[in-house]
Design an enzyme around this catalytic site. Structure first.
Site, PDB file in Angstrom:
ATOM      1  N   LYS A  54     -10.543   9.773  -7.758  1.00 20.98           N
ATOM      2  CA  LYS A  54     -10.484   8.854  -8.840  1.00 20.98           C
ATOM      3  C   LYS A  54     -11.910   9.258  -9.582  1.00 20.98           C
ATOM      4  O   LYS A  54     -12.006   9.106 -10.854  1.00 20.98           O
ATOM      5  CB  LYS A  54     -10.280   7.589  -8.331  1.00 20.98           C
ATOM      6  CG  LYS A  54      -8.824   7.260  -8.038  1.00 20.98           C
ATOM      7  CD  LYS A  54      -8.491   6.009  -7.323  1.00 20.98           C
ATOM      8  CE  LYS A  54      -7.065   5.871  -6.693  1.00 20.98           C
ATOM      9  NZ  LYS A  54      -6.961   4.924  -5.866  1.00 20.98           N
ATOM     10  N   GLN A  98      -9.381  -0.346  -3.359  1.00 19.64           N
ATOM     11  CA  GLN A  98      -8.456   0.523  -2.523  1.00 19.64           C
ATOM     12  C   GLN A  98      -7.700   0.005  -1.431  1.00 19.64           C
ATOM     13  O   GLN A  98      -8.386  -0.740  -0.698  1.00 19.64           O
ATOM     14  CB  GLN A  98      -9.312   1.794  -1.990  1.00 19.64           C
ATOM     15  CG  GLN A  98      -8.370   2.808  -1.621  1.00 19.64           C
ATOM     16  CD  GLN A  98      -7.364   3.719  -2.429  1.00 19.64           C
ATOM     17  OE1 GLN A  98      -7.421   3.670  -3.452  1.00 19.64           O
ATOM     18  NE2 GLN A  98      -6.349   3.799  -2.046  1.00 19.64           N
ATOM     19  N   ASP A 121      -4.594  -1.737 -11.463  1.00 18.54           N
ATOM     20  CA  ASP A 121      -3.438  -1.388 -10.444  1.00 18.54           C
ATOM     21  C   ASP A 121      -2.042  -2.236 -10.973  1.00 18.54           C
ATOM     22  O   ASP A 121      -0.951  -1.943 -10.475  1.00 18.54           O
ATOM     23  CB  ASP A 121      -3.878  -1.819  -9.233  1.00 18.54           C
ATOM     24  CG  ASP A 121      -4.326  -0.672  -8.331  1.00 18.54           C
ATOM     25  OD1 ASP A 121      -3.944   0.643  -8.488  1.00 18.54           O
ATOM     26  OD2 ASP A 121      -4.954  -1.052  -7.335  1.00 18.54           O
TER      27      ASP A 121
HETATM   28  N1  GUN Z   1      -3.516   2.599  -1.776  1.00 19.72           N
HETATM   29  C1  GUN Z   1      -2.108   3.595  -2.092  1.00 19.72           C
HETATM   30  N2  GUN Z   1      -1.874   3.709  -3.395  1.00 19.72           N
HETATM   31  C2  GUN Z   1      -2.745   2.739  -4.033  1.00 19.72           C
HETATM   32  C3  GUN Z   1      -2.769   2.267  -5.163  1.00 19.72           C
HETATM   33  O1  GUN Z   1      -1.983   2.670  -6.301  1.00 19.72           O
HETATM   34  N3  GUN Z   1      -3.810   1.316  -5.554  1.00 19.72           N
HETATM   35  C4  GUN Z   1      -4.523   1.277  -4.558  1.00 19.72           C
HETATM   36  N4  GUN Z   1      -5.361   0.160  -5.311  1.00 19.72           N
HETATM   37  N5  GUN Z   1      -4.533   1.423  -3.429  1.00 19.72           N
HETATM   38  C5  GUN Z   1      -3.703   2.256  -2.977  1.00 19.72           C
END
Ligand code: GUN
Length: 300
Positions: A54, A98, A121
């Site tokens: 990311k 995350q 998100d």
């Molecule tokens: N962990 C697995 N997928 C995601 C996601 O799309 N966003 C976040 N914040 N954590 C994750």
């Protein structure tokens, strides 16, 4: 006839290109640089890989990237204090914590502490409610990526029968809302669904998001249907040598591709779209925060 392969890797590259153009325009016309903060608590190896990816892609499209890596035993109070600080920081337009978080931290509490306008998100309860009532919201990245691919392939999906397998808050439920928003007839199937094969056989669109390797066999797929495979599962691959593994989706690819009209591969399907949509959401959040018209085609 073999299915058309929906190339998520190429599509994600196109979305990132569009994002980069908008970022350049925001800089040139408004002296603005969209900023994304990613918070990682602990050292889960898969999460570390995602966070690194990311950060790298955020910089590549010209945005500001901030990473906060916190110790596994970080207290809830300290994590909430960091989120409060990021909520107040005008150079940060998107905040992502995350998941999963270590067990001693309350995920709902933490996610709902993020300012909804910065919740790239789309997990904050306000954004969930806005999406569910058809109002402008931040939309979860993976379902947004799936929707973009479906719209790109079909043009309109209005009136189509869609079955979403899986009812998670991250993918299944928001995916169903997005399909409903585009006027599909939507069924959400899950582990207790009666006669799942028959339910899936009715679908013009199948979105599989259960996290079980190859659980959807090809003979569940209606001939000509579009199959979106969200699963990314690592399984043993003794045929490649001792101790080797490979990635598979929730759909048995070869048999499904023999019946479907179109299908996303794993890897190279939905996966790359998720981070591309995170970048798109960050640009959208930056535009909304500054009263600037948001990019077309990058939101639901
Ligand atoms: N962990 C697995 N997928 C995601 C996601 O799309 N966003 C976040 N914040 N954590 C994750």
């Amino acid at each position: 006839m073999a299915a058309e392969i929906i190339d998520g890797k190429a599509f994600a590259a196109k979305v990132r290109g569009q994002v980069a153009e908008h970022v350049a325009r925001l800089k040139a016309d408004h002296d603005l640089v969209p900023g994304l903060a990613v918070v990682l608590v602990g050292e889960d190896p898969a999460s570390q890989v995602y966070v690194r990816s990311k950060g790298k892609q955020t910089l590549e499209v010209g945005m500001k990237s901030v990473e906060h890596k916190l110790a596994v035993d970080t207290s809830e109070a300290d994590l909430l204090a960091l989120i409060d600080q990021l909520n107040r920081d005008d150079s940060i337009h998107g905040i992502l914590v995350q998941l999963p978080l270590p067990k001693h931290l309350d995920e709902d509490l933490v996610i709902n502490a993020i300012a909804p306008a910065k919740d790239v998100d789309g997990f904050h309860i306000s954004n969930v409610g806005l999406l569910g009532t058809g109002q402008k919201s931040m939309v979860p990245c993976t379902p947004l990526g799936c929707l973009m691919m479906l719209r790109d392939y079909h043009g309109s999906i209005s009136g189509m029968d869609a079955v979403v397998i899986g009812r998670s808050n991250i993918v299944g439920k928001p995916m169903a809302q997005l399909l409903l928003g585009d006027s599909c007839t939507v069924t959400i199937a899950h582990s207790r669904t009666k006669d799942l094969p028959e339910v899936v056989r009715r679908a013009d669109i199948v979105v599989a998001a259960v996290g079980r390797p190859e659980m959807v066999p090809g003979d569940w797929i209606k001939p000509g249907a579009t199959v979106i495979d969200v699963g990314i599962n690592r399984i043993d691959a003794p045929e490649k040598g001792a101790g080797k593994t490979r990635l598979v989706g929730d759909v048995h690819y070869e048999s499904a591709a023999a019946r479907a009209g179109a299908i996303t591969p794993v890897p190279g399907g939905v996966g790359p779209m998720t981070i591309a949509c995170l970048l798109a959401n960050t640009v959208t959040a930056c535009c909304r925060a500054n009263g600037i018209a948001e990019p077309e085609g990058l939101t639901a």
